[in-house]
Motif scaffolding. Structure first.
Motif, PDB file in Angstrom:
ATOM      1  N   LEU A 204      41.467  37.148  44.059  1.00  0.00           N
ATOM      2  CA  LEU A 204      41.067  38.140  45.057  1.00  0.00           C
ATOM      3  C   LEU A 204      39.664  37.872  45.596  1.00  0.00           C
ATOM      4  N   VAL A 205      38.769  37.437  44.731  1.00  0.00           N
ATOM      5  CA  VAL A 205      37.373  37.223  45.137  1.00  0.00           C
ATOM      6  C   VAL A 205      37.173  35.832  45.725  1.00  0.00           C
ATOM      7  N   LEU A 206      37.684  34.818  45.057  1.00  0.00           N
ATOM      8  CA  LEU A 206      37.403  33.428  45.440  1.00  0.00           C
ATOM      9  C   LEU A 206      38.480  32.794  46.309  1.00  0.00           C
ATOM     10  N   GLY A 207      39.657  33.388  46.362  1.00  0.00           N
ATOM     11  CA  GLY A 207      40.755  32.797  47.118  1.00  0.00           C
ATOM     12  C   GLY A 207      41.337  31.602  46.391  1.00  0.00           C
ATOM     13  N   LYS A 208      42.280  30.952  47.027  1.00  0.00           N
ATOM     14  CA  LYS A 208      42.964  29.819  46.393  1.00  0.00           C
ATOM     15  C   LYS A 208      42.646  28.488  47.058  1.00  0.00           C
TER      16      LYS A 208
ATOM     17  N   ALA B  93      38.848  50.129  52.476  1.00  0.00           N
ATOM     18  CA  ALA B  93      39.206  48.760  52.875  1.00  0.00           C
ATOM     19  C   ALA B  93      39.894  48.033  51.727  1.00  0.00           C
ATOM     20  N   MET B  94      39.388  48.251  50.510  1.00  0.00           N
ATOM     21  CA  MET B  94      39.984  47.613  49.337  1.00  0.00           C
ATOM     22  C   MET B  94      41.428  48.095  49.150  1.00  0.00           C
ATOM     23  N   ALA B  95      41.645  49.392  49.246  1.00  0.00           N
ATOM     24  CA  ALA B  95      42.988  49.943  49.061  1.00  0.00           C
ATOM     25  C   ALA B  95      43.941  49.452  50.150  1.00  0.00           C
ATOM     26  N   LEU B  96      43.468  49.453  51.396  1.00  0.00           N
ATOM     27  CA  LEU B  96      44.315  48.971  52.492  1.00  0.00           C
ATOM     28  C   LEU B  96      44.622  47.482  52.348  1.00  0.00           C
ATOM     29  N   GLY B  97      43.626  46.705  51.936  1.00  0.00           N
ATOM     30  CA  GLY B  97      43.833  45.270  51.756  1.00  0.00           C
ATOM     31  C   GLY B  97      44.824  44.971  50.644  1.00  0.00           C
ATOM     32  N   LEU B  98      44.661  45.652  49.513  1.00  0.00           N
ATOM     33  CA  LEU B  98      45.612  45.458  48.410  1.00  0.00           C
ATOM     34  C   LEU B  98      47.006  45.938  48.817  1.00  0.00           C
TER      35      LEU B  98
ATOM     36  N   GLY C 264      37.867  21.994  37.648  1.00  0.00           N
ATOM     37  CA  GLY C 264      38.748  22.684  36.714  1.00  0.00           C
ATOM     38  C   GLY C 264      38.303  24.090  36.365  1.00  0.00           C
ATOM     39  N   TRP C 265      36.998  24.287  36.114  1.00  0.00           N
ATOM     40  CA  TRP C 265      36.510  25.606  35.704  1.00  0.00           C
ATOM     41  C   TRP C 265      36.681  26.653  36.794  1.00  0.00           C
ATOM     42  N   ILE C 266      36.467  26.270  38.047  1.00  0.00           N
ATOM     43  CA  ILE C 266      36.606  27.264  39.118  1.00  0.00           C
ATOM     44  C   ILE C 266      38.070  27.492  39.457  1.00  0.00           C
ATOM     45  N   ASN C 267      38.897  26.480  39.303  1.00  0.00           N
ATOM     46  CA  ASN C 267      40.334  26.676  39.486  1.00  0.00           C
ATOM     47  C   ASN C 267      40.897  27.581  38.403  1.00  0.00           C
ATOM     48  N   TYR C 268      40.351  27.486  37.190  1.00  0.00           N
ATOM     49  CA  TYR C 268      40.752  28.395  36.126  1.00  0.00           C
ATOM     50  C   TYR C 268      40.452  29.840  36.530  1.00  0.00           C
ATOM     51  N   LEU C 269      39.259  30.070  37.100  1.00  0.00           N
ATOM     52  CA  LEU C 269      38.902  31.408  37.574  1.00  0.00           C
ATOM     53  C   LEU C 269      39.813  31.855  38.713  1.00  0.00           C
ATOM     54  N   ARG C 270      40.117  30.951  39.622  1.00  0.00           N
ATOM     55  CA  ARG C 270      40.975  31.279  40.764  1.00  0.00           C
ATOM     56  C   ARG C 270      42.403  31.616  40.331  1.00  0.00           C
ATOM     57  N   ASN C 271      42.809  31.159  39.168  1.00  0.00           N
ATOM     58  CA  ASN C 271      44.158  31.450  38.673  1.00  0.00           C
ATOM     59  C   ASN C 271      44.266  32.819  38.022  1.00  0.00           C
ATOM     60  N   THR C 272      43.137  33.536  37.896  1.00  0.00           N
ATOM     61  CA  THR C 272      43.186  34.915  37.420  1.00  0.00           C
ATOM     62  C   THR C 272      43.357  35.828  38.632  1.00  0.00           C
ATOM     63  N   THR C 273      43.836  37.032  38.416  1.00  0.00           N
ATOM     64  CA  THR C 273      44.042  37.960  39.529  1.00  0.00           C
ATOM     65  C   THR C 273      42.727  38.269  40.235  1.00  0.00           C
TER      66      THR C 273
END
Length: 139
Positions: free
Chosen positions: A105-109, A25-30, A92-101
């Motif tokens: 992928l985990v938290l969405g935007k 599922a991970m490979a197909l999703g990516l 700000g702290w969670i948006n910083y995490l969301r700006n990483t790849t």
């Protein structure tokens, strides 16, 4: 072989299958994200989120192979909806995490109600596939 050993063997075999399903599922999703420009528009727009939810479902099945399918189904729905709901929180702290790849992928935007439908479809498809797999021990 005793009943206890048979059950343990079956659970470990099931966990192995679920781990493979998580990575598939991970490979197909990516892949649906990486090759979005060559896929049909419907697939490119919707399958990534549905496959993410499939991965979550199979992850729950890996951890809780001894539980009923409905347990993984409802845990997956709750988890996916919680992640989507968390996107309404924009500190700000969670948006910083969301700006990483990995964070994206985990938290969405950002929150999208359509994602809830995609998650539900992915989890429903996964649970139906789980029920239909021929290796499942029928009792």
């Amino acid at each position: 072989m005793s009943t206890c050993n048979e059950r343990s063997t079956h659970l470990w075999r099931a966990r192995g299958v679920y781990i493979v399903a998580v990575f598939a599922a991970m490979a197909l999703g990516l892949g649906s994200r990486a090759f979005a420009n060559v896929l049909p528009v419907f697939v490119a727009e919707h399958f990534g989120d549905a496959l993410w939810a499939c991965m979550i479902y199979f992850g729950f099945r890996t951890c809780f192979a001894h539980k009923k399918i409905s347990f993984a189904l409802w845990c997956s729905v709750a988890f996916c909806f919680a992640i989507e709901g968390s996107q309404l929180y924009q500190a700000g702290w969670i948006n910083y995490l969301r700006n990483t790849t990995l964070g994206a992928l985990v938290l969405g935007k950002g929150f999208l109600a359509a994602d809830l439908v995609r998650y539900t479809a992915g989890i429903a498809a996964s649970s139906l596939l789980d029920l239909a797999w021929p290796w499942r021990k029928r009792s």
